[in-house]
Design a protein around this motif. Structure first.
Motif, PDB file in Angstrom:
ATOM      1  N   ALA A  17      72.909  53.507  41.712  1.00 56.36           N
ATOM      2  CA  ALA A  17      72.263  52.342  41.108  1.00 56.36           C
ATOM      3  C   ALA A  17      70.888  52.704  40.552  1.00 56.36           C
ATOM      4  O   ALA A  17      70.519  52.278  39.456  1.00 56.36           O
ATOM      5  CB  ALA A  17      72.137  51.223  42.137  1.00 56.36           C
ATOM      6  N   ALA A  18      70.134  53.508  41.285  1.00 61.20           N
ATOM      7  CA  ALA A  18      68.811  53.926  40.810  1.00 61.20           C
ATOM      8  C   ALA A  18      68.947  54.792  39.559  1.00 61.20           C
ATOM      9  O   ALA A  18      68.175  54.627  38.604  1.00 61.20           O
ATOM     10  CB  ALA A  18      68.074  54.682  41.905  1.00 61.20           C
ATOM     11  N   ALA A  19      69.905  55.695  39.549  1.00 59.88           N
ATOM     12  CA  ALA A  19      70.113  56.555  38.381  1.00 59.88           C
ATOM     13  C   ALA A  19      70.542  55.732  37.164  1.00 59.88           C
ATOM     14  O   ALA A  19      70.086  55.994  36.044  1.00 59.88           O
ATOM     15  CB  ALA A  19      71.151  57.627  38.692  1.00 59.88           C
ATOM     16  N   ALA A  20      71.381  54.732  37.368  1.00 59.99           N
ATOM     17  CA  ALA A  20      71.813  53.874  36.264  1.00 59.99           C
ATOM     18  C   ALA A  20      70.641  53.061  35.715  1.00 59.99           C
ATOM     19  O   ALA A  20      70.502  52.891  34.498  1.00 59.99           O
ATOM     20  CB  ALA A  20      72.935  52.955  36.717  1.00 59.99           C
ATOM     21  N   THR A  21      69.785  52.578  36.597  1.00 65.14           N
ATOM     22  CA  THR A  21      68.622  51.808  36.163  1.00 65.14           C
ATOM     23  C   THR A  21      67.655  52.679  35.362  1.00 65.14           C
ATOM     24  O   THR A  21      67.189  52.282  34.289  1.00 65.14           O
ATOM     25  CB  THR A  21      67.893  51.205  37.380  1.00 65.14           C
ATOM     26  OG1 THR A  21      68.812  50.375  38.096  1.00 65.14           O
ATOM     27  CG2 THR A  21      66.685  50.402  36.962  1.00 65.14           C
ATOM     28  N   VAL A  22      67.372  53.864  35.870  1.00 69.78           N
ATOM     29  CA  VAL A  22      66.462  54.778  35.166  1.00 69.78           C
ATOM     30  C   VAL A  22      67.051  55.180  33.815  1.00 69.78           C
ATOM     31  O   VAL A  22      66.338  55.219  32.807  1.00 69.78           O
ATOM     32  CB  VAL A  22      66.155  56.016  36.035  1.00 69.78           C
ATOM     33  CG1 VAL A  22      65.465  57.102  35.234  1.00 69.78           C
ATOM     34  CG2 VAL A  22      65.321  55.619  37.236  1.00 69.78           C
TER      35      VAL A  22
ATOM     36  N   MET B 232      65.336  54.421  30.199  1.00 70.63           N
ATOM     37  CA  MET B 232      65.046  55.521  29.281  1.00 70.63           C
ATOM     38  C   MET B 232      65.747  55.330  27.926  1.00 70.63           C
ATOM     39  O   MET B 232      65.169  55.629  26.882  1.00 70.63           O
ATOM     40  CB  MET B 232      65.451  56.857  29.899  1.00 70.63           C
ATOM     41  CG  MET B 232      64.630  57.237  31.115  1.00 70.63           C
ATOM     42  SD  MET B 232      62.867  57.299  30.819  1.00 70.63           S
ATOM     43  CE  MET B 232      62.772  58.720  29.777  1.00 70.63           C
ATOM     44  N   LEU B 233      66.971  54.824  27.929  1.00 66.38           N
ATOM     45  CA  LEU B 233      67.660  54.556  26.667  1.00 66.38           C
ATOM     46  C   LEU B 233      66.957  53.454  25.881  1.00 66.38           C
ATOM     47  O   LEU B 233      66.850  53.520  24.652  1.00 66.38           O
ATOM     48  CB  LEU B 233      69.119  54.187  26.924  1.00 66.38           C
ATOM     49  CG  LEU B 233      70.033  55.340  27.311  1.00 66.38           C
ATOM     50  CD1 LEU B 233      71.406  54.817  27.725  1.00 66.38           C
ATOM     51  CD2 LEU B 233      70.159  56.333  26.175  1.00 66.38           C
ATOM     52  N   LEU B 234      66.480  52.421  26.574  1.00 67.18           N
ATOM     53  CA  LEU B 234      65.736  51.353  25.917  1.00 67.18           C
ATOM     54  C   LEU B 234      64.450  51.895  25.300  1.00 67.18           C
ATOM     55  O   LEU B 234      64.113  51.572  24.149  1.00 67.18           O
ATOM     56  CB  LEU B 234      65.414  50.232  26.911  1.00 67.18           C
ATOM     57  CG  LEU B 234      64.580  49.092  26.354  1.00 67.18           C
ATOM     58  CD1 LEU B 234      65.353  48.343  25.273  1.00 67.18           C
ATOM     59  CD2 LEU B 234      64.162  48.158  27.466  1.00 67.18           C
ATOM     60  N   MET B 235      63.742  52.747  26.027  1.00 65.67           N
ATOM     61  CA  MET B 235      62.513  53.326  25.501  1.00 65.67           C
ATOM     62  C   MET B 235      62.802  54.233  24.301  1.00 65.67           C
ATOM     63  O   MET B 235      62.065  54.219  23.317  1.00 65.67           O
ATOM     64  CB  MET B 235      61.780  54.111  26.588  1.00 65.67           C
ATOM     65  CG  MET B 235      61.157  53.242  27.652  1.00 65.67           C
ATOM     66  SD  MET B 235      60.039  51.985  27.018  1.00 65.67           S
ATOM     67  CE  MET B 235      58.760  52.998  26.335  1.00 65.67           C
ATOM     68  N   ALA B 236      63.878  55.002  24.379  1.00 67.78           N
ATOM     69  CA  ALA B 236      64.246  55.862  23.248  1.00 67.78           C
ATOM     70  C   ALA B 236      64.571  55.021  22.020  1.00 67.78           C
ATOM     71  O   ALA B 236      64.192  55.364  20.896  1.00 67.78           O
ATOM     72  CB  ALA B 236      65.431  56.748  23.611  1.00 67.78           C
ATOM     73  N   TYR B 237      65.255  53.891  22.221  1.00 67.07           N
ATOM     74  CA  TYR B 237      65.560  52.997  21.098  1.00 67.07           C
ATOM     75  C   TYR B 237      64.274  52.430  20.500  1.00 67.07           C
ATOM     76  O   TYR B 237      64.086  52.421  19.287  1.00 67.07           O
ATOM     77  CB  TYR B 237      66.471  51.858  21.537  1.00 67.07           C
ATOM     78  CG  TYR B 237      66.572  50.780  20.491  1.00 67.07           C
ATOM     79  CD1 TYR B 237      67.340  50.981  19.351  1.00 67.07           C
ATOM     80  CD2 TYR B 237      65.872  49.584  20.614  1.00 67.07           C
ATOM     81  CE1 TYR B 237      67.411  50.021  18.366  1.00 67.07           C
ATOM     82  CE2 TYR B 237      65.932  48.627  19.638  1.00 67.07           C
ATOM     83  CZ  TYR B 237      66.706  48.832  18.511  1.00 67.07           C
ATOM     84  OH  TYR B 237      66.763  47.897  17.537  1.00 67.07           O
ATOM     85  N   LEU B 238      63.381  51.946  21.361  1.00 71.44           N
ATOM     86  CA  LEU B 238      62.152  51.343  20.868  1.00 71.44           C
ATOM     87  C   LEU B 238      61.295  52.336  20.090  1.00 71.44           C
ATOM     88  O   LEU B 238      60.731  52.002  19.056  1.00 71.44           O
ATOM     89  CB  LEU B 238      61.343  50.758  22.034  1.00 71.44           C
ATOM     90  CG  LEU B 238      61.900  49.488  22.651  1.00 71.44           C
ATOM     91  CD1 LEU B 238      61.087  49.106  23.876  1.00 71.44           C
ATOM     92  CD2 LEU B 238      61.936  48.361  21.653  1.00 71.44           C
ATOM     93  N   VAL B 239      61.198  53.556  20.597  1.00 71.99           N
ATOM     94  CA  VAL B 239      60.343  54.547  19.938  1.00 71.99           C
ATOM     95  C   VAL B 239      61.009  55.117  18.693  1.00 71.99           C
ATOM     96  O   VAL B 239      60.384  55.235  17.639  1.00 71.99           O
ATOM     97  CB  VAL B 239      59.968  55.676  20.920  1.00 71.99           C
ATOM     98  CG1 VAL B 239      59.270  56.805  20.194  1.00 71.99           C
ATOM     99  CG2 VAL B 239      59.095  55.146  22.037  1.00 71.99           C
ATOM    100  N   ALA B 240      62.294  55.451  18.771  1.00 73.57           N
ATOM    101  CA  ALA B 240      62.926  56.188  17.685  1.00 73.57           C
ATOM    102  C   ALA B 240      63.568  55.320  16.609  1.00 73.57           C
ATOM    103  O   ALA B 240      63.535  55.670  15.436  1.00 73.57           O
ATOM    104  CB  ALA B 240      63.973  57.145  18.247  1.00 73.57           C
TER     105      ALA B 240
END
Length: 67
Positions: A21-26, A30-38
């Protein structure tokens, strides 16, 4: 003489559900941050130019083409 029974052992999972669950959340964050930045290009930036410029500088820092 009584026969000795084989010891019973409980199956221990190789990876705990809490770790999964922790790995899925992280990974999701991280995917959301990559979308926002890129890829966002300011579409979700409703708070003004500050967030847009921050993400724009992040794209340049990561080498993602944005112009």
């Amino acid at each position: 003489m009584p026969k000795a029974s084989a010891p019973t052992t409980a199956a221990i999972p190789a990876v705990s559900p809490r770790l999964v669950a922790a790995a899925a959340t992280v990974t999701g964050v991280m995917l959301l941050m990559a979308y926002l930045v890129a890829f966002d290009q300011g579409a979700l930036s409703q708070s003004g130019m500050y967030l847009h410029e921050l993400m724009h500088d992040g794209r340049h820092l990561l080498g993602v083409p944005c112009h």
